[in-house]
Enzyme design. Structure first.
Site, PDB file in Angstrom:
ATOM      1  N   GLY A   9     -37.782 112.930  22.995  1.00 36.16           N
ATOM      2  CA  GLY A   9     -36.357 112.662  23.215  1.00 36.16           C
ATOM      3  C   GLY A   9     -35.780 113.526  24.312  1.00 36.16           C
ATOM      4  CB  ALA A  10     -37.238 115.068  27.247  1.00 38.91           C
ATOM      5  N   GLY A  13     -29.187 114.830  26.104  1.00 38.33           N
ATOM      6  CA  GLY A  13     -28.751 115.898  25.207  1.00 38.33           C
ATOM      7  C   GLY A  13     -29.622 117.146  25.224  1.00 38.33           C
ATOM      8  N   GLY A  15     -32.684 117.742  24.294  1.00 39.57           N
ATOM      9  CA  GLY A  15     -34.048 117.591  24.814  1.00 39.57           C
ATOM     10  C   GLY A  15     -34.094 117.610  26.331  1.00 39.57           C
ATOM     11  CE1 TYR A 187     -29.413 113.448  12.886  1.00 40.73           C
ATOM     12  CE2 TYR A 187     -27.824 114.690  11.573  1.00 40.73           C
ATOM     13  CZ  TYR A 187     -28.629 114.587  12.699  1.00 40.73           C
ATOM     14  OH  TYR A 187     -28.657 115.594  13.626  1.00 40.73           O
TER      15      TYR A 187
HETATM   16  P1  NDP Z   1     -29.166 112.746  21.732  1.00 38.79           P
HETATM   17  O1  NDP Z   1     -28.770 111.471  21.081  1.00 38.79           O
HETATM   18  O2  NDP Z   1     -28.453 113.194  22.950  1.00 38.79           O
HETATM   19  O3  NDP Z   1     -30.704 112.721  22.088  1.00 38.79           O
HETATM   20  C1  NDP Z   1     -31.632 112.167  21.229  1.00 38.79           C
HETATM   21  C2  NDP Z   1     -32.885 111.869  22.000  1.00 38.79           C
HETATM   22  O4  NDP Z   1     -33.802 111.258  21.095  1.00 38.79           O
HETATM   23  C3  NDP Z   1     -32.680 110.892  23.141  1.00 38.79           C
HETATM   24  O5  NDP Z   1     -33.508 111.284  24.202  1.00 38.79           O
HETATM   25  C4  NDP Z   1     -33.143 109.584  22.546  1.00 38.79           C
HETATM   26  O6  NDP Z   1     -33.638 108.649  23.476  1.00 38.79           O
HETATM   27  C5  NDP Z   1     -34.289 110.094  21.700  1.00 38.79           C
HETATM   28  N1  NDP Z   1     -34.718 109.093  20.730  1.00 38.79           N
HETATM   29  C6  NDP Z   1     -33.989 108.457  19.788  1.00 38.79           C
HETATM   30  N2  NDP Z   1     -34.754 107.592  19.129  1.00 38.79           N
HETATM   31  C7  NDP Z   1     -35.995 107.667  19.652  1.00 38.79           C
HETATM   32  C8  NDP Z   1     -37.208 106.997  19.401  1.00 38.79           C
HETATM   33  N3  NDP Z   1     -37.317 106.053  18.474  1.00 38.79           N
HETATM   34  N4  NDP Z   1     -38.289 107.335  20.148  1.00 38.79           N
HETATM   35  C9  NDP Z   1     -38.196 108.281  21.103  1.00 38.79           C
HETATM   36  N5  NDP Z   1     -37.080 108.929  21.389  1.00 38.79           N
HETATM   37  C10 NDP Z   1     -35.981 108.629  20.675  1.00 38.79           C
HETATM   38  O7  NDP Z   1     -29.067 113.835  20.575  1.00 38.79           O
HETATM   39  P2  NDP Z   1     -29.038 115.441  20.601  1.00 38.79           P
HETATM   40  O8  NDP Z   1     -29.553 115.939  21.877  1.00 38.79           O
HETATM   41  O9  NDP Z   1     -27.714 115.863  20.134  1.00 38.79           O
HETATM   42  O10 NDP Z   1     -30.043 115.752  19.427  1.00 38.79           O
HETATM   43  C11 NDP Z   1     -31.332 116.272  19.635  1.00 38.79           C
HETATM   44  C12 NDP Z   1     -31.789 117.008  18.397  1.00 38.79           C
HETATM   45  O11 NDP Z   1     -30.911 118.094  18.133  1.00 38.79           O
HETATM   46  C13 NDP Z   1     -31.827 116.163  17.139  1.00 38.79           C
HETATM   47  O12 NDP Z   1     -32.991 116.487  16.417  1.00 38.79           O
HETATM   48  C14 NDP Z   1     -30.594 116.594  16.377  1.00 38.79           C
HETATM   49  O13 NDP Z   1     -30.766 116.447  14.988  1.00 38.79           O
HETATM   50  C15 NDP Z   1     -30.532 118.055  16.779  1.00 38.79           C
HETATM   51  N6  NDP Z   1     -29.229 118.657  16.638  1.00 38.79           N
HETATM   52  C16 NDP Z   1     -28.138 118.217  17.361  1.00 38.79           C
HETATM   53  C17 NDP Z   1     -26.913 118.818  17.182  1.00 38.79           C
HETATM   54  C18 NDP Z   1     -25.711 118.385  17.912  1.00 38.79           C
HETATM   55  O14 NDP Z   1     -24.644 118.927  17.629  1.00 38.79           O
HETATM   56  N7  NDP Z   1     -25.791 117.450  18.861  1.00 38.79           N
HETATM   57  C19 NDP Z   1     -26.745 119.939  16.253  1.00 38.79           C
HETATM   58  C20 NDP Z   1     -27.944 120.320  15.576  1.00 38.79           C
HETATM   59  C21 NDP Z   1     -29.114 119.699  15.777  1.00 38.79           C
HETATM   60  P3  NDP Z   1     -32.674 107.622  24.271  1.00 38.79           P
HETATM   61  O15 NDP Z   1     -32.111 108.419  25.399  1.00 38.79           O
HETATM   62  O16 NDP Z   1     -33.610 106.565  24.715  1.00 38.79           O
HETATM   63  O17 NDP Z   1     -31.628 107.146  23.318  1.00 38.79           O
END
Ligand code: NDP
Length: 316
Positions: A9-10, A13, A15, A187
């Site tokens: 998921g890079a 956000g 990643g 979630y």
């Molecule tokens: P984003 O939605 O910005 O990023 C999520 C990433 O996961 C995207 O790159 C997305 O891809 C990818 N993704 C989703 N589904 C799939 C799939 N089926 N296969 C491959 N990749 C996938 O979220 P965040 O950056 O906020 O979250 C990242 C992590 O941080 C998560 O684990 C979240 O639980 C954790 N987190 C986030 C917080 C927050 O406040 N935001 C707080 C605490 C933890 P695509 O771009 O294609 O959609």
């Protein structure tokens, strides 16, 4: 040789900014993403140098795709120093569960089962790697933990006795506890599973492999697209609320730096630890090892979850 990290998921956000932070520290990043066109565009937009990353396809919501990714990674001949399980979906407004090709509920599949399979398979690659310091990190979140302010808002996570997994996790079952579908709880449940997986990886493999297994809560990264499936008004107000009321807000840039630090820096080489910078951001921004929720520190549950997850992903 450059050190290599796989980040799921890079493409957005945390990643994406973690990938940037790794590149800045001289690492090579394998950006494991479901949409490679989007990922390439994102990498260029945030200015990751072309020679510091490789894009590889993975859809964590499909177990076949996870296996295919591992095959492709192995075929690429790269050696592996670290893995970051970061991808996640959060679908607060859906009424009916979505399903993976296997028929499993999609939030739990993407966030937990896909990563469980990936970590289990890449463990072999980490073992083979010549690196002296190898780490596997899975993103946690404050909402996994009802002991903390950020985790008190209902619905709270509850894995029950894992009845849904025991029953095979296919329709009509959609929740790990076998109860009624609740997307926000799905979630949170999946994030509890992430922490349990990290702790069970530590218990089973740390001593024999020397690999460091950790998890972290990078802070409330309120501006990531994670909230893209929420009401537009929520998306507007949530960052402000976190900035000015709770003080939990951190930028995507800082969250990415924290992920890279946990993977690279010596002070975070403490297997089994869950790192946090607290709910409110203090000026000096010091991290600490935080006690995880009662469910997430239940060793018997971790072991059962492991066994049942192995069955569901076809490893047992
Ligand atoms: P984003 O939605 O910005 O990023 C999520 C990433 O996961 C995207 O790159 C997305 O891809 C990818 N993704 C989703 N589904 C799939 C799939 N089926 N296969 C491959 N990749 C996938 O979220 P965040 O950056 O906020 O979250 C990242 C992590 O941080 C998560 O684990 C979240 O639980 C954790 N987190 C986030 C917080 C927050 O406040 N935001 C707080 C605490 C933890 P695509 O771009 O294609 O959609």
């Amino acid at each position: 040789r450059k050190s290599t990290v796989v980040i799921t998921g890079a493409s957005s956000g945390v990643g994406l900014y973690a990938a940037k932070a790794f590149a800045r520290r001289g690492w090579h990043v394998v950006m494991a993403c479901r949409d490679l066109v989007k990922a390439e565009k994102a990498a260029q937009e945030v200015g990751i140098p072309k020679d510091s990353y490789t894009l590889m396809h993975i859809d964590l919501g499909s177990l076949d795709s996870v296996r295919q990714f591992v095959n492709n990674f192995r075929a690429s001949g790269q050696s592996l120093d670290a893995v970051v399980g970061n991808a996640a979906i959060y679908m607060p407004l859906i009424k009916e569960p979505l399903r993976s090709p296997e028929g499993y509920e999609l939030t739990m599949t993407t966030n937990h089962l896909g990563h469980f399979l990936l970590c289990k398979l890449l463990l072999e690659d980490l073992k083979k790697s010549p690196a002296a310091d190898k780490r596997m990190v899975i993103l946690g979140t404050v909402t996994h933990n009802p002991d903390e302010l950020g985790g008190k808002i209902p619905p709270r996570p509850d894995l029950g006795e894992l009845e849904g997994f025991v029953a095979g996790f296919k329709s009509p079952i959609s929740m790990i506890d076998g109860k009624k579908f609740e997307p926000v709880k799905a979630y949170k449940d999946s994030k509890v599973c992430n922490v349990l997986t990290m702790r069970e990886l530590h218990r089973r493999y740390h001593e024999s492999t020397g690999i460091t297994f950790t998890s972290l809560y990078p802070g409330c990264v309120a501006e990531t697209p994670l909230f893209r499936n929420h009401y537009p008004l929520f998306q507007k107000l949530f960052p402000l609320f976190q900035k000015y009321i709770t003080g939990g807000y951190v930028s995507q840039e800082l969250a990415g730096e924290r992920v890279a630090a946990v993977v690279i820096e010596p002070e975070y080489k403490q297997s089994g630890a869950y790192w946090s910078w607290g709910n409110r951001q203090k000026k000096e921004g010091k991290s600490f090892v935080q006690r995880v929720s009662p469910q997430a520190r239940d060793d018997a549950k971790a072991e059962r979850l492991w066994d049942l997850s192995e069955k569901l992903v076809g490893l047992a």
